[in-house]
Design a protein around this motif. Sequence first.
Motif, short mmCIF file in Angstrom:
data_model
loop_
_atom_site.label_atom_id
_atom_site.label_comp_id
_atom_site.label_asym_id
_atom_site.label_seq_id
_atom_site.Cartn_x
_atom_site.Cartn_y
_atom_site.Cartn_z
N ASN A 39 -3.05 18.30 -10.09
CA ASN A 39 -4.43 17.86 -9.91
C ASN A 39 -5.33 18.73 -10.79
N GLY A 65 -4.83 9.52 7.60
CA GLY A 65 -6.11 10.17 7.78
C GLY A 65 -6.00 11.63 8.17
N LYS A 66 -4.99 12.33 7.59
CA LYS A 66 -4.77 13.73 7.91
C LYS A 66 -5.13 14.61 6.71
N GLU A 67 -5.44 15.86 6.98
CA GLU A 67 -5.57 16.84 5.91
C GLU A 67 -4.16 17.17 5.39
N HIS A 68 -4.03 17.19 4.07
CA HIS A 68 -2.69 17.44 3.52
C HIS A 68 -2.15 18.80 3.95
N ARG A 95 1.72 14.09 0.66
CA ARG A 95 0.35 13.82 0.22
C ARG A 95 -0.06 12.38 0.55
N ASP A 96 0.86 11.44 0.26
CA ASP A 96 0.56 10.04 0.54
C ASP A 96 0.52 9.78 2.05
N ALA A 121 -0.31 11.93 4.36
CA ALA A 121 -1.58 12.49 4.86
C ALA A 121 -2.72 11.52 4.61
N LYS A 122 -2.76 10.92 3.43
CA LYS A 122 -3.82 9.98 3.07
C LYS A 122 -3.80 8.75 3.97
N ARG A 123 -2.60 8.17 4.18
CA ARG A 123 -2.49 6.93 4.95
C ARG A 123 -2.85 7.15 6.42
N ASP A 171 0.81 -1.21 0.00
CA ASP A 171 0.00 0.00 0.00
C ASP A 171 0.85 1.26 0.00
N TRP A 193 0.49 1.92 10.28
CA TRP A 193 1.04 2.59 9.11
C TRP A 193 2.52 2.92 9.29
#
Length: 228
Positions: free
Chosen positions: A56, A25-28, A18-19, A21-23, A3, A86
């Motif tokens: 994007n 569960g944070k705001e970037h 960015r990744d 933050a995603k893993r 992952d 994580w």
Amino acid sequence: MNDIILSTQNGEPVASSRDVAKRFGKEHKNVMQAVANLVAENSAAKSMFHPATFENRGKKYPMYLMNRDGFSLLAMGFTGKEAVQWKLKYIAAFNAMEKQLAAQHKEQRAVQDANIQSAIDRVIEARKKLDENTAFLDECRKNREDSKAKYMQVKALCGEFKAIYGQHCDTVRTMENVVRGSQSFLTNAIDSLTIVAKGYPFYAALMDSLLDGLPAEKKEDTTCSKTD
């Protein structure tokens, strides 16, 4: 571990803010701010985070790429059961990529070493041939001068000695061309060695040893392409 998305920067594995933050569960934007705070608080952290961008919908936005130390520093503040999982996944991913990069570097170094050794062998062979041909040219020139002296001294046999002198002159001209060819071959061999070895710590000493004893004018000819 599958992952986790890692890339490389300056030869080491890095993760994107960015990744991360995603893993976790944070705001970037919050992760970006956390990185900015770490860099502002400690100048040593600057080398752990590399400003970058992502695209994007046709627009570019800022993000950070972080090495293992940067990730560890940032992730210290992440808590919770999922955060621990994580963190472990990222540690495993960094370990795997570092191992892969080390193997690639070892393989590349082996190829590089082989190329350098091959280039060194060509320079040595070219230098040996140049020395042999130069020595023979010197001998031919001496024989030419000796035959010329005899031709000038013995008038009664001038025809015979004139022919011998002419033969020596032809030999000298031939060997001069051979030596020029050997010089060109050595120059090309050194150029090839420069391509594969320049920048290595031993490069300057290696060149000095390979060109040791070469007449100054010939050494300048063979090294001019290295300094252009």
